[in-house]
Motif scaffolding. Structure first.
Motif, PDB file in Angstrom:
ATOM      1  N   ARG A 286      41.550  24.574 148.548  1.00  0.00           N
ATOM      2  CA  ARG A 286      42.836  25.276 148.585  1.00  0.00           C
ATOM      3  C   ARG A 286      43.696  24.888 147.383  1.00  0.00           C
ATOM      4  NH1 ARG A 286      44.497  29.766 149.903  1.00  0.00           N
ATOM      5  NH2 ARG A 286      45.153  29.676 147.732  1.00  0.00           N
ATOM      6  N   GLY A 287      43.685  23.598 147.065  1.00  0.00           N
ATOM      7  CA  GLY A 287      44.458  23.146 145.917  1.00  0.00           C
ATOM      8  C   GLY A 287      43.981  23.767 144.623  1.00  0.00           C
ATOM      9  N   ALA A 288      42.663  23.842 144.439  1.00  0.00           N
ATOM     10  CA  ALA A 288      42.112  24.423 143.211  1.00  0.00           C
ATOM     11  C   ALA A 288      42.530  25.871 143.049  1.00  0.00           C
ATOM     12  CB  ALA A 288      40.586  24.310 143.219  1.00  0.00           C
ATOM     13  N   LYS A 289      42.588  26.609 144.166  1.00  0.00           N
ATOM     14  CA  LYS A 289      43.023  28.006 144.091  1.00  0.00           C
ATOM     15  C   LYS A 289      44.481  28.117 143.665  1.00  0.00           C
ATOM     16  CE  LYS A 289      39.856  30.142 147.404  1.00  0.00           C
ATOM     17  NZ  LYS A 289      39.742  30.936 148.650  1.00  0.00           N
ATOM     18  N   ASP A 290      45.271  27.087 144.004  1.00  0.00           N
ATOM     19  CA  ASP A 290      46.698  27.103 143.674  1.00  0.00           C
ATOM     20  C   ASP A 290      47.006  26.388 142.366  1.00  0.00           C
ATOM     21  OD1 ASP A 290      47.227  28.468 145.998  1.00  0.00           O
ATOM     22  OD2 ASP A 290      47.651  26.673 147.173  1.00  0.00           O
ATOM     23  N   GLY A 291      45.964  26.036 141.596  1.00  0.00           N
ATOM     24  CA  GLY A 291      46.198  25.358 140.328  1.00  0.00           C
ATOM     25  C   GLY A 291      46.503  23.880 140.490  1.00  0.00           C
ATOM     26  N   ILE A 292      46.044  23.277 141.601  1.00  0.00           N
ATOM     27  CA  ILE A 292      46.247  21.844 141.858  1.00  0.00           C
ATOM     28  C   ILE A 292      44.878  21.182 141.883  1.00  0.00           C
ATOM     29  CG2 ILE A 292      47.155  20.129 143.480  1.00  0.00           C
ATOM     30  CD1 ILE A 292      48.918  22.421 144.645  1.00  0.00           C
ATOM     31  N   LEU A 293      44.571  20.393 140.856  1.00  0.00           N
ATOM     32  CA  LEU A 293      43.284  19.709 140.801  1.00  0.00           C
ATOM     33  C   LEU A 293      43.444  18.289 141.329  1.00  0.00           C
ATOM     34  CD1 LEU A 293      41.694  20.772 137.399  1.00  0.00           C
ATOM     35  CD2 LEU A 293      41.529  21.851 139.625  1.00  0.00           C
ATOM     36  N   ILE A 294      42.778  17.990 142.429  1.00  0.00           N
ATOM     37  CA  ILE A 294      42.826  16.660 143.040  1.00  0.00           C
ATOM     38  C   ILE A 294      41.478  16.004 142.802  1.00  0.00           C
ATOM     39  CG2 ILE A 294      43.213  15.372 145.176  1.00  0.00           C
ATOM     40  CD1 ILE A 294      44.748  17.865 146.200  1.00  0.00           C
ATOM     41  N   LYS A 295      41.501  14.775 142.255  1.00  0.00           N
ATOM     42  CA  LYS A 295      40.267  14.148 141.787  1.00  0.00           C
ATOM     43  C   LYS A 295      39.270  13.877 142.905  1.00  0.00           C
ATOM     44  CE  LYS A 295      40.401  11.329 138.273  1.00  0.00           C
ATOM     45  NZ  LYS A 295      40.628  10.136 137.428  1.00  0.00           N
ATOM     46  N   GLY A 296      39.710  13.626 144.121  1.00  0.00           N
ATOM     47  CA  GLY A 296      38.775  13.348 145.201  1.00  0.00           C
ATOM     48  C   GLY A 296      39.484  13.044 146.503  1.00  0.00           C
ATOM     49  N   GLY A 297      38.674  12.825 147.551  1.00  0.00           N
ATOM     50  CA  GLY A 297      39.224  12.592 148.875  1.00  0.00           C
ATOM     51  C   GLY A 297      40.117  11.377 148.953  1.00  0.00           C
ATOM     52  N   MET A 552      47.907  22.413 137.037  1.00  0.00           N
ATOM     53  CA  MET A 552      47.545  23.267 135.911  1.00  0.00           C
ATOM     54  C   MET A 552      48.676  24.180 135.487  1.00  0.00           C
ATOM     55  SD  MET A 552      44.699  21.958 135.629  1.00  0.00           S
ATOM     56  CE  MET A 552      44.214  22.902 134.192  1.00  0.00           C
ATOM     57  N   ARG A 553      49.525  24.556 136.430  1.00  0.00           N
ATOM     58  CA  ARG A 553      50.624  25.462 136.127  1.00  0.00           C
ATOM     59  C   ARG A 553      51.861  24.652 135.778  1.00  0.00           C
ATOM     60  NH1 ARG A 553      52.187  29.110 141.007  1.00  0.00           N
ATOM     61  NH2 ARG A 553      49.922  29.139 141.106  1.00  0.00           N
ATOM     62  N   ASP A 554      52.576  25.060 134.752  1.00  0.00           N
ATOM     63  CA  ASP A 554      53.797  24.357 134.357  1.00  0.00           C
ATOM     64  C   ASP A 554      54.936  24.805 135.270  1.00  0.00           C
ATOM     65  OD1 ASP A 554      55.333  22.626 132.938  1.00  0.00           O
ATOM     66  OD2 ASP A 554      55.721  23.996 131.272  1.00  0.00           O
ATOM     67  N   ASP A 555      54.794  24.453 136.553  1.00  0.00           N
ATOM     68  CA  ASP A 555      55.717  24.912 137.583  1.00  0.00           C
ATOM     69  C   ASP A 555      56.083  23.706 138.439  1.00  0.00           C
ATOM     70  OD1 ASP A 555      57.041  26.012 139.720  1.00  0.00           O
ATOM     71  OD2 ASP A 555      55.393  27.293 140.383  1.00  0.00           O
ATOM     72  N   LEU A 556      57.358  23.311 138.429  1.00  0.00           N
ATOM     73  CA  LEU A 556      57.787  22.123 139.157  1.00  0.00           C
ATOM     74  C   LEU A 556      57.520  22.224 140.648  1.00  0.00           C
ATOM     75  CD1 LEU A 556      61.207  21.268 137.453  1.00  0.00           C
ATOM     76  CD2 LEU A 556      58.995  20.185 137.094  1.00  0.00           C
ATOM     77  N   LEU A 557      57.604  23.424 141.201  1.00  0.00           N
ATOM     78  CA  LEU A 557      57.446  23.578 142.644  1.00  0.00           C
ATOM     79  C   LEU A 557      56.009  23.330 143.098  1.00  0.00           C
ATOM     80  CD1 LEU A 557      59.720  26.686 143.322  1.00  0.00           C
ATOM     81  CD2 LEU A 557      60.305  24.256 143.297  1.00  0.00           C
TER      82      LEU A 557
END
Length: 672
Positions: A286-297, A552-557
């Protein structure tokens, strides 16, 4: 490959064949009265569904691992030996269905990765010897000119060197609105042209593209184990032998082999085992779809505990693009335009970041630039002195005017008052002096991002108790920004190593700290924090690779969205663990006190697996966020301003340069 061959090699082949054999067994025994063939078909169903389980159990044993497959294997073999073929077939069939569901779910939750791979471009059109040549995307050579036409995928990372167009960058930033591209702009592989024609100089090809790095990072992240998952693995290593021993003891005490075998089957913690990975994979997807890359669990779990967020100022809270805000004339013989003209001409020979907004403002006002100064002399820690038509023009802090040994005390006091007033209002003031005589003051400021106050509000709503701003700017200016945005605590006058110490201090106070920075100059603080977050990481390979979370997105929110996602994921994990444990405990009690058969126990067990899976898949849904009251950034009014950390060049904020600029410009920005 035919459709039948494709199905036979798929995940549903084993449970499908076993299910058909069970139906055939019922038909043969009950409809045709063929008990022998009914038992043969039921045994065949158990063999088809149980063979993969036995193979996995044997492989695990050879690796000295006692797993859940061993529980099922022992129970099924026992059921066959006592000629309870229906129980054996039912258990293996349901277990196979459970595995197929788990596999299908993990594939579904990895959809973000599949979508990223799908957008990877296959071909590119390059200019070679003046001719357009179509080649495989990975065969493009760095430095070559690539042509991107309307509707085509961008095959490389690069810089626009000609043409104009619009690109859909959703695959990189998660932002669905097309972005206009002009000469000098960056483009990323995998983005899609929605109009125009671009000529792009390739700077990243194949595995060196931002898209390739994102795919690699998401792939690694979804396979990485969280601390809770590692605990569950250790738990299973002890749990499985314990259940086998318990079943043996129960069988010896009760002299009931069926009871012991039933206990083995229903004690399988399948839902418990799948509860963690399916939640983590869904959350990361879900994060990847929203431009949020989380390194792992592990980082996902830690992010759920974040209760303090440390933010860099320039380029994060502010735009990172200083602009001229004030021109004050001190000399009655000069007007504001003349003061600005003098400052701009002097700064025209300077490479200092604060020179640019002064020069640009003069150009925007239509002032004709009369060439470079005859002589330019930077004064470290003070400003700059230039010679214009035989006159010495100084632009800098009050210490620079003292250096000129001016004797104009009245103008000096007036300049001090103006400088103090501008600094209080969040500007960076610079005195303009001609031959040692203060004639005016110019000031620059960096505009606060319109969504910065809303970001802070959402962070608090997401459970973050303290939002701290770490900056190299002076106390007055930093507090002006903090008050406007709603920051809880401001720490000013910090070098990069001071920011590291500030993060460590928060940790010593018991906070779980996320540090948000650019991923390069804030590296010490990012590494020290419990979670390092790189902001606007599209195109920044270092940030993607080094940060625990890359936005990934330059978006503070996106920042509060990431923390909320982490909390939801961990909450889902806990719910799933509770469902699994309650199910196993209830079934075990049902076996001991009677009423739960092997088949019923396995059916309930697989139902709990399905519930756990469906619960985790809720994370894949895009969560609707509440609209911002009064519009994003409404609390900033008509564009609240605050001084930039002076080292921040437009579009490239730098903590190291910030400190250097602070030292150079002195009054209003001088630190300590």
């Amino acid at each position: 490959m035919t459709s039948l061959q494709s199905w036979m090699s798929g995940r549903w082949a084993v449970p499908g064949i076993a299910g058909l054999l069970i139906l055939a067994s019922f038909t043969a025994e009950r409809a045709l009265g063929q008990q022998f063939w009914g038992e043969v078909l039921m045994l065949a169903a158990a063999a088809v569904a149980g063979t993969p389980v036995l193979i996995k159990a044997w492989r695990a044993l050879t690796a000295k691992v006692i797993g859940i497959d061993l529980l099922v294997s022992v129970a099924v073999i026992g059921a066959v030996l006592i000629q309870n073929y229906w129980e054996a077939a039912a258990v293996t069939f349901l277990f196979a269905v459970g595995h197929a569901l788990e596999d299908a779910t993990l594939t579904r939750t990895r959809s973000a990765l599949a979508e990223l791979i799908a957008v990877a471009p296959d071909v590119a059109v390059v200019l070679r010897d003046g001719q357009q040549v179509e080649v495989a995307a990975h065969e493009v050579v760095t430095g070559e000119t690539v042509l991107v036409k309307n509707g085509a995928k961008v095959p490389v990372d690069g810089i626009v060197i000609g043409g104009t167009g619009a690109l859909d960058e959703a695959s990189i930033t998660g932002e669905s609105i097309p972005v206009e591209k002009l000469e000098g702009d960056k483009v990323f592989a995998g983005t899609i042209s929605t109009g125009g024609f671009l000529q792009v100089r390739a700077t990243g090809v194949g595995a060196d593209t931002t898209l390739a790095r994102i795919i690699h990072r998401v792939e690694e992240a979804q396979d990485a184990r969280a601390r809770t998952q590692a605990f569950m693995d250790r738990f299973s290593a002890w749990y499985t032998p314990a259940i086998i021993v318990l079943a043996v003891v129960l069988g010896l005490i009760t002299r009931d082999v069926v009871l012991a075998l039933t206990l083995l089957v229903i004690a399988c913690p399948g839902a418990l085992v799948i509860s963690i990975p399916v939640s983590i994979v869904a959350g990361i997807g879900r994060g990847a779809k929203d431009g949020i890359l989380i390194k792992g669990g592990e980082f996902l779990e830690t992010s759920a505990r974040i209760d303090a967020v440390a933010l860099d100022k320039t380029g994060t809270i502010t735009q990172g693009r200083p602009r001229l805000t004030d021109v004050v004339a001190l000399d009655a013989d000069l007007d504001e335009d003349e003061v600005l003209r003098l400052a701009a001409r002097a700064e025209a020979g300077s490479e200092h970041p604060l020179a640019r907004p002064v020069v640009e403002a003069a150009s925007e006002r239509g002032m004709r630039q009369l060439g470079l100064p005859e002589h330019t002399e930077p004064v470290p820690g003070k400003g700059i002195v230039a010679v214009l038509e035989g006159r010495r023009v100084a632009v800098g802090n009050l210490a620079l005017i003292d250096l000129e040994r001016a004797g104009h005390e009245a103008l000096r006091e007036q300049a001090e008052a103006v400088v103090a007033d501008l600094a209080t209002r969040g500007r960076t003031p610079m005195v303009v002096a001609v031959d040692g005589r203060p004639v005016g003051v110019v000031a620059v400021a960096d505009t606060i991002r319109p969504d910065a106050p809303e970001m802070v509000r959402r962070l608090h709503a997401a459970g973050v108790k303290k939002v701290v701003m770490l900056t190299g700017d002076v106390e007055q200016v930093a507090r002006a920004v903090g008050e406007t945005v709603g920051i809880d605590e401001v720490r000013a006058g910090l070098l990069p190593e001071d920011k590291l110490e500030a993060v460590a201090d928060l940790q010593r106070q018991g906070w779980t700290v996320a540090m948000v920075g650019d991923g390069v100059n804030d590296a010490p603080a990012l590494a020290t924090a419990d979670i390092g977050v790189a902001m606007g990481a599209a195109g920044t390979g270092v940030a993607i690779e080094t940060a625990d979370i890359a936005l990934m997105r330059d978006d503070l929110l996106t920042l509060p969205r990431a923390i909320s996602l982490a909390r939801r994921t961990v909450r889902t994990m806990r719910q799933n663990i509770a469902i699994a444990l309650v199910t196993v405990a209830t079934l075990m009690l049902g076996v001991v006190f009677g009423g739960v058969t092997m088949a019923i126990g396995m059916l309930v067990h697989e139902a709990s697996v399905l519930v756990v899976i469906l619960n985790a898949m809720r994370l894949l849904r895009k969560r609707q966020e509440a609209a911002v009251e009064g519009g994003v950034g409404s609390s900033t009014g008509s564009g609240a301003e605050a001084v930039a950390e002076p080292g921040a060049e437009p579009g490239a904020p730098s903590a190291g340069a910030d400190r250097a600029a602070v030292r150079e410009r002195g009054e209003g920005v001088q630190v300590g």
